[in-house]
Design a protein around this motif. Sequence first.
Motif, PDB file in Angstrom:
ATOM      1  N   HIS A  13      -5.146  -5.059   8.084  1.00  0.00           N
ATOM      2  CA  HIS A  13      -4.199  -5.259   8.503  1.00  0.00           C
ATOM      3  C   HIS A  13      -3.207  -6.514   7.923  1.00  0.00           C
ATOM      4  O   HIS A  13      -2.241  -6.156   7.894  1.00  0.00           O
ATOM      5  CB  HIS A  13      -4.711  -5.253   9.851  1.00  0.00           C
ATOM      6  N   VAL A  14      -3.721  -7.099   7.280  1.00  0.00           N
ATOM      7  CA  VAL A  14      -3.258  -8.051   6.699  1.00  0.00           C
ATOM      8  C   VAL A  14      -2.175  -7.070   5.219  1.00  0.00           C
ATOM      9  O   VAL A  14      -0.922  -8.093   5.239  1.00  0.00           O
ATOM     10  CB  VAL A  14      -4.020  -8.916   6.315  1.00  0.00           C
ATOM     11  N   GLY A  15      -3.088  -6.613   4.610  1.00  0.00           N
ATOM     12  CA  GLY A  15      -1.920  -5.806   3.058  1.00  0.00           C
ATOM     13  C   GLY A  15      -1.033  -5.665   3.835  1.00  0.00           C
ATOM     14  O   GLY A  15      -0.040  -5.692   3.627  1.00  0.00           O
ATOM     15  N   ARG A  16      -1.139  -4.637   4.790  1.00  0.00           N
ATOM     16  CA  ARG A  16      -0.397  -3.844   5.249  1.00  0.00           C
ATOM     17  C   ARG A  16       0.858  -4.600   6.188  1.00  0.00           C
ATOM     18  O   ARG A  16       2.112  -3.926   5.397  1.00  0.00           O
ATOM     19  CB  ARG A  16      -0.630  -2.229   5.473  1.00  0.00           C
ATOM     20  N   VAL A  17       0.661  -5.258   6.426  1.00  0.00           N
ATOM     21  CA  VAL A  17       1.497  -6.258   7.363  1.00  0.00           C
ATOM     22  C   VAL A  17       2.774  -6.878   5.683  1.00  0.00           C
ATOM     23  O   VAL A  17       4.227  -7.356   6.471  1.00  0.00           O
ATOM     24  CB  VAL A  17       1.679  -7.066   8.233  1.00  0.00           C
ATOM     25  N   LEU A  18       1.794  -7.553   4.928  1.00  0.00           N
ATOM     26  CA  LEU A  18       2.714  -8.279   4.396  1.00  0.00           C
ATOM     27  C   LEU A  18       3.384  -7.474   3.471  1.00  0.00           C
ATOM     28  O   LEU A  18       4.588  -6.846   3.033  1.00  0.00           O
ATOM     29  CB  LEU A  18       1.753  -9.127   3.406  1.00  0.00           C
ATOM     30  N   PHE A  22       7.488  -7.475   2.796  1.00  0.00           N
ATOM     31  CA  PHE A  22       8.073  -7.711   1.674  1.00  0.00           C
ATOM     32  C   PHE A  22       8.687  -6.658   1.071  1.00  0.00           C
ATOM     33  O   PHE A  22      10.142  -6.569   0.342  1.00  0.00           O
ATOM     34  CB  PHE A  22       6.973  -7.258   0.496  1.00  0.00           C
ATOM     35  N   ALA A  23       8.135  -4.977   1.426  1.00  0.00           N
ATOM     36  CA  ALA A  23       9.300  -4.112   0.805  1.00  0.00           C
ATOM     37  C   ALA A  23      10.598  -3.954   1.900  1.00  0.00           C
ATOM     38  O   ALA A  23      11.641  -3.588   1.289  1.00  0.00           O
ATOM     39  CB  ALA A  23       8.719  -2.218   1.151  1.00  0.00           C
ATOM     40  N   VAL A  30       7.769  -2.493  -3.280  1.00  0.00           N
ATOM     41  CA  VAL A  30       5.412  -1.906  -2.858  1.00  0.00           C
ATOM     42  C   VAL A  30       5.312  -1.212  -3.896  1.00  0.00           C
ATOM     43  O   VAL A  30       6.208   0.251  -3.322  1.00  0.00           O
ATOM     44  CB  VAL A  30       5.631  -2.408  -1.937  1.00  0.00           C
ATOM     45  N   GLN A  31       4.918  -1.337  -4.928  1.00  0.00           N
ATOM     46  CA  GLN A  31       4.667   0.181  -5.693  1.00  0.00           C
ATOM     47  C   GLN A  31       3.868   1.179  -6.247  1.00  0.00           C
ATOM     48  O   GLN A  31       3.873   1.717  -5.377  1.00  0.00           O
ATOM     49  CB  GLN A  31       4.271  -0.684  -7.485  1.00  0.00           C
ATOM     50  N   GLY A  51       5.846   2.838  -1.490  1.00  0.00           N
ATOM     51  CA  GLY A  51       4.971   2.393  -1.813  1.00  0.00           C
ATOM     52  C   GLY A  51       3.489   3.663  -2.527  1.00  0.00           C
ATOM     53  O   GLY A  51       4.220   4.956  -1.903  1.00  0.00           O
ATOM     54  N   ARG A  52       3.092   3.994  -3.620  1.00  0.00           N
ATOM     55  CA  ARG A  52       2.444   5.020  -3.984  1.00  0.00           C
ATOM     56  C   ARG A  52       1.172   4.816  -3.475  1.00  0.00           C
ATOM     57  O   ARG A  52       0.210   3.448  -4.234  1.00  0.00           O
ATOM     58  CB  ARG A  52       2.614   5.270  -4.866  1.00  0.00           C
TER      59      ARG A  52
END
Length: 277
Positions: A13-18, A22-23, A30-31, A51-52
């Motif tokens: 949840h945290v990582g995908r929200v940020l 950011f993107a 986001v790479q 991202g990939r």
Amino acid sequence: MASNALNLVGAGHVGRVLGRLFAASGSFVVQDVLTRSAASAQEAVGFIEAGRACEDMAHMRPAQAWVLAVGDDQIAPRCAALAQSHCLAGAVVFHCSGAKASSELQAAREAGALVASVHPVRSFADPASVAAGFAGTYCGIEGDEGALALLEPAFSRIGARLVRIDPAAKTVYHAAAVFASNYLVTIVDAALRAYQAAGVPEAVARELARPLATEALANVFRMGPEAALSGPLARGDVATVARQQEAVTRWDAPTGRLYEALVAPTADLARRKRSKA
């Protein structure tokens, strides 16, 4: 690699929200995204809309910034694996834990990276809702000055309100949130059970406690805890407190111990209240 590329290790949840924020803001490109499985990584990429998805750390490309959005107990081992598999010289590596300091990233620091921690102070139970309403979210931030020089503007662009904290007191900082949220619920639960022990139906008990709890909290944030304190200890009525403690202990010993534990700090707060009068 883009000059402001960001890789995500862990995209719950945290990582995908940020990542999404950011993107969308252009703070980072986001790479690469790595999670526990290829399927969840692909799902995270879909949420982020950038991202990939990667199946393992070895396939992640070099990046200016790396975020380890993983569980607290995984920060150090994942950081160690990252330091072994990638050249981190000059990169920024950060995590989002409220309980762990940036020192958990020592392996990255020893590999030449600058490290930090940034902890958003809110619940991420509904990622889409959080992403839509993230602006104004407070974030506790600490770490190497070079890392903060990159991260503070990036988080400011997504609407974060940054508060620098002392990394040596990171655990106490996290305990503050537990006091303000988790333990507050425990105390209200004790009040509801006490009402019910006196014969008040549960639904009615909630309505009895509601104005007391909400008004007390509103007063704390409006006037400060000293001015908001009321009740027997604020009046110096220690006899009533002793009778209540005895009665609560007879009714339910664990709740009696909770009541007793709160007496001394509340008495200290009452003394502070009187000293300001």
